[in-house]
Write a protein that holds these residues in place. Structure first.
Motif, PDB file in Angstrom:
ATOM      1  N   VAL A  31       0.833  -1.201   0.000  1.00  0.00           N
ATOM      2  CA  VAL A  31       0.000   0.000   0.000  1.00  0.00           C
ATOM      3  C   VAL A  31       0.869   1.254   0.000  1.00  0.00           C
ATOM      4  N   HIS A  32       1.965   1.225   0.759  1.00  0.00           N
ATOM      5  CA  HIS A  32       2.881   2.375   0.784  1.00  0.00           C
ATOM      6  C   HIS A  32       3.454   2.643  -0.603  1.00  0.00           C
ATOM      7  N   SER A  33       3.831   1.598  -1.316  1.00  0.00           N
ATOM      8  CA  SER A  33       4.360   1.772  -2.675  1.00  0.00           C
ATOM      9  C   SER A  33       3.296   2.330  -3.611  1.00  0.00           C
ATOM     10  N   MET A  34       2.057   1.935  -3.404  1.00  0.00           N
ATOM     11  CA  MET A  34       0.980   2.429  -4.258  1.00  0.00           C
ATOM     12  C   MET A  34       0.793   3.933  -4.088  1.00  0.00           C
ATOM     13  N   TRP A  35       0.773   4.412  -2.848  1.00  0.00           N
ATOM     14  CA  TRP A  35       0.562   5.850  -2.634  1.00  0.00           C
ATOM     15  C   TRP A  35       1.736   6.673  -3.142  1.00  0.00           C
ATOM     16  N   GLU A  36       2.940   6.165  -3.012  1.00  0.00           N
ATOM     17  CA  GLU A  36       4.086   6.882  -3.563  1.00  0.00           C
ATOM     18  C   GLU A  36       4.005   6.966  -5.084  1.00  0.00           C
ATOM     19  N   ASP A  37       3.569   5.898  -5.704  1.00  0.00           N
ATOM     20  CA  ASP A  37       3.442   5.895  -7.160  1.00  0.00           C
ATOM     21  C   ASP A  37       2.349   6.846  -7.614  1.00  0.00           C
ATOM     22  N   VAL A  38       1.224   6.866  -6.911  1.00  0.00           N
ATOM     23  CA  VAL A  38       0.130   7.769  -7.276  1.00  0.00           C
ATOM     24  C   VAL A  38       0.578   9.221  -7.155  1.00  0.00           C
ATOM     25  N   GLU A  39       1.315   9.538  -6.104  1.00  0.00           N
ATOM     26  CA  GLU A  39       1.782  10.917  -5.933  1.00  0.00           C
ATOM     27  C   GLU A  39       2.757  11.312  -7.032  1.00  0.00           C
ATOM     28  N   GLN A  40       3.654  10.409  -7.395  1.00  0.00           N
ATOM     29  CA  GLN A  40       4.604  10.717  -8.464  1.00  0.00           C
ATOM     30  C   GLN A  40       3.908  10.893  -9.803  1.00  0.00           C
ATOM     31  N   ARG A  41       2.916  10.074 -10.083  1.00  0.00           N
ATOM     32  CA  ARG A  41       2.182  10.208 -11.344  1.00  0.00           C
ATOM     33  C   ARG A  41       1.420  11.528 -11.399  1.00  0.00           C
ATOM     34  N   SER A  42       0.853  11.929 -10.265  1.00  0.00           N
ATOM     35  CA  SER A  42       0.133  13.214 -10.248  1.00  0.00           C
ATOM     36  C   SER A  42       1.081  14.388 -10.439  1.00  0.00           C
ATOM     37  N   LYS A  43       2.303  14.284  -9.929  1.00  0.00           N
ATOM     38  CA  LYS A  43       3.287  15.349 -10.141  1.00  0.00           C
ATOM     39  C   LYS A  43       3.701  15.423 -11.609  1.00  0.00           C
ATOM     40  N   ILE A  44       3.882  14.250 -12.230  1.00  0.00           N
ATOM     41  CA  ILE A  44       4.275  14.237 -13.644  1.00  0.00           C
ATOM     42  C   ILE A  44       3.176  14.839 -14.522  1.00  0.00           C
ATOM     43  N   MET A  45       1.925  14.640 -14.130  1.00  0.00           N
ATOM     44  CA  MET A  45       0.814  15.192 -14.901  1.00  0.00           C
ATOM     45  C   MET A  45       0.648  16.694 -14.699  1.00  0.00           C
ATOM     46  N   GLY A  46       1.430  17.277 -13.797  1.00  0.00           N
ATOM     47  CA  GLY A  46       1.383  18.718 -13.598  1.00  0.00           C
ATOM     48  C   GLY A  46       0.293  19.196 -12.663  1.00  0.00           C
TER      49      GLY A  46
ATOM     50  N   ASP B 259      -1.125  20.684  -9.387  1.00  0.00           N
ATOM     51  CA  ASP B 259      -0.518  21.517  -8.355  1.00  0.00           C
ATOM     52  C   ASP B 259      -0.690  20.874  -6.985  1.00  0.00           C
ATOM     53  N   ALA B 260       0.030  21.406  -6.003  1.00  0.00           N
ATOM     54  CA  ALA B 260       0.087  20.786  -4.675  1.00  0.00           C
ATOM     55  C   ALA B 260      -1.276  20.767  -3.992  1.00  0.00           C
ATOM     56  N   VAL B 261      -2.044  21.850  -4.139  1.00  0.00           N
ATOM     57  CA  VAL B 261      -3.342  21.928  -3.452  1.00  0.00           C
ATOM     58  C   VAL B 261      -4.307  20.880  -4.001  1.00  0.00           C
ATOM     59  N   HIS B 262      -4.448  20.844  -5.313  1.00  0.00           N
ATOM     60  CA  HIS B 262      -5.351  19.865  -5.920  1.00  0.00           C
ATOM     61  C   HIS B 262      -4.827  18.439  -5.752  1.00  0.00           C
ATOM     62  N   ARG B 263      -3.500  18.293  -5.719  1.00  0.00           N
ATOM     63  CA  ARG B 263      -2.937  16.966  -5.519  1.00  0.00           C
ATOM     64  C   ARG B 263      -3.255  16.445  -4.115  1.00  0.00           C
ATOM     65  N   LYS B 264      -3.198  17.305  -3.137  1.00  0.00           N
ATOM     66  CA  LYS B 264      -3.527  16.908  -1.776  1.00  0.00           C
ATOM     67  C   LYS B 264      -4.997  16.519  -1.655  1.00  0.00           C
ATOM     68  N   GLU B 265      -5.870  17.288  -2.298  1.00  0.00           N
ATOM     69  CA  GLU B 265      -7.297  16.963  -2.265  1.00  0.00           C
ATOM     70  C   GLU B 265      -7.591  15.651  -2.994  1.00  0.00           C
ATOM     71  N   ALA B 266      -6.896  15.447  -4.125  1.00  0.00           N
ATOM     72  CA  ALA B 266      -7.116  14.220  -4.890  1.00  0.00           C
ATOM     73  C   ALA B 266      -6.632  12.998  -4.117  1.00  0.00           C
ATOM     74  N   LEU B 267      -5.487  13.104  -3.450  1.00  0.00           N
ATOM     75  CA  LEU B 267      -4.972  11.987  -2.665  1.00  0.00           C
ATOM     76  C   LEU B 267      -5.887  11.671  -1.487  1.00  0.00           C
ATOM     77  N   LYS B 268      -6.461  12.682  -0.894  1.00  0.00           N
ATOM     78  CA  LYS B 268      -7.400  12.449   0.206  1.00  0.00           C
ATOM     79  C   LYS B 268      -8.643  11.712  -0.282  1.00  0.00           C
ATOM     80  N   ALA B 269      -9.156  12.133  -1.447  1.00  0.00           N
ATOM     81  CA  ALA B 269     -10.336  11.465  -2.005  1.00  0.00           C
ATOM     82  C   ALA B 269     -10.008  10.024  -2.415  1.00  0.00           C
ATOM     83  N   MET B 270      -8.815   9.817  -2.988  1.00  0.00           N
ATOM     84  CA  MET B 270      -8.422   8.471  -3.373  1.00  0.00           C
ATOM     85  C   MET B 270      -8.239   7.565  -2.163  1.00  0.00           C
TER      86      MET B 270
END
Length: 281
Positions: free
Chosen positions: A158-173, A175-186
């Motif tokens: 599970v830890h590897s999954m969340w790290e991968d999701v965060e890296q993919r969201s950064k590559i897609m551009g 921003d930090a605020v929307h990325r934090k909200e998206a990770l919380k929803a996921m």
């Protein structure tokens, strides 16, 4: 017990109607009305009850085989109660590497384009995550059967999954605020899906189909054939993963996935085992 309210009601009616008559006449009228009502009642109510059978012999119950819990010492219980992980059957670093490899199998060895096409899912990060979390959940179900070492491995999958999701969201551009909200929803979606899938895998196909409809299709699937395909896929995949050796999974993390569409989906492919010659090679 169920006849007492009926007799008391008859008694009150008769006494009120014949208040001026003699007591003997009241009792006779009450008796006649009670017998008349009992005759008109259903045969099930007036049928004699069966005698209660009492025996001192214990019934023979078929016991199901339950895996015994792993025995740990007092020191291990103490450090794990403090939030640390005690000694495991295998080296922790090997388990962490195997967990990362297992998550990689959930990402690299799954044909996501086929899932998007067959399930009519949009090609987005969220759709990719929904398919990935389904395969991660199947790995978690299998590894939770391997005791404390398996649960330790689940944590790092599970830890590897969340790290991968965060890296993919950064590559897609994103921003930090929307990325934090998206990770919380996921995160909320992931743990809700785990409960739904666990209930579905332990129940019949209708419950599993409902869990897939909620978590994979986002309640937007109107084609029953798509649900049938996914239910069939989850069932055959879980049966296939259960046939893998637990020791190999803990040390290597190698997981192979059966194709989404098969001609004979009821057949279970045999897991390939390594063969050795006389020299042990």
């Amino acid at each position: 017990m169920y006849r007492r309210p009926l007799q008391s009601g008859v008694r009150s009616i008769v006494i009120a109607a014949t208040a001026g008559s003699a007591g003997r006449q009241v009792l006779n009228t009450e008796t006649r009305l009670s017998r008349l009502l009992l005759k008109r009642s259903s045969p099930a109510l007036s049928a004699p009850r069966r005698s209660l059978h009492i025996t001192t012999q214990l019934a023979n119950v078929k016991e199901t085989q339950v895996h015994s819990a792993e025995e740990v010492g007092a020191f291990t219980k103490l450090i794990e109660a403090m939030g640390f992980t005690g000694p495991l059957k295998y080296n922790k670093w090997k388990i962490k590497i195997a967990a990362l490899r297992m998550y990689t199998c959930c990402v690299e060895r799954v044909n996501y384009d086929e899932f998007f096409d067959q399930c009519k899912l949009p090609d987005t990060l969220n759709s990719w995550f929904l398919v990935a979390q389904l395969h991660v959940w199947m790995c978690l179900v299998r590894m939770r059967q391997e005791g404390r070492a398996g649960k330790y491995m689940c944590r790092y999958v599970v830890h590897s999954m969340w790290e991968d999701v965060e890296q993919r969201s950064k590559i897609m551009g994103i921003d930090a605020v929307h990325r934090k909200e998206a990770l919380k929803a996921m995160t909320e979606t992931f743990y809700a899906a785990i409960f739904g899938y666990d209930e579905g895998i332990l129940s019949d196909d209708s419950v599993l189909a409902a869990a897939l409809w909620r978590n994979l299709f986002n309640c937007q699937c109107s084609d029953p054939q798509q649900l049938e395909l996914m239910v069939q896929y989850v069932r055959k995949q879980m049966q296939f993963i259960d046939a893998l050796e637990g020791e190999d999974l803990l040390l290597t993390g190698e997981v192979k996935w059966r194709p989404l569409v098969e001609e004979n989906a009821q057949s279970i492919l045999k897991v390939s085992t390594p063969t050795y010659n006389d020299a042990g090679l």
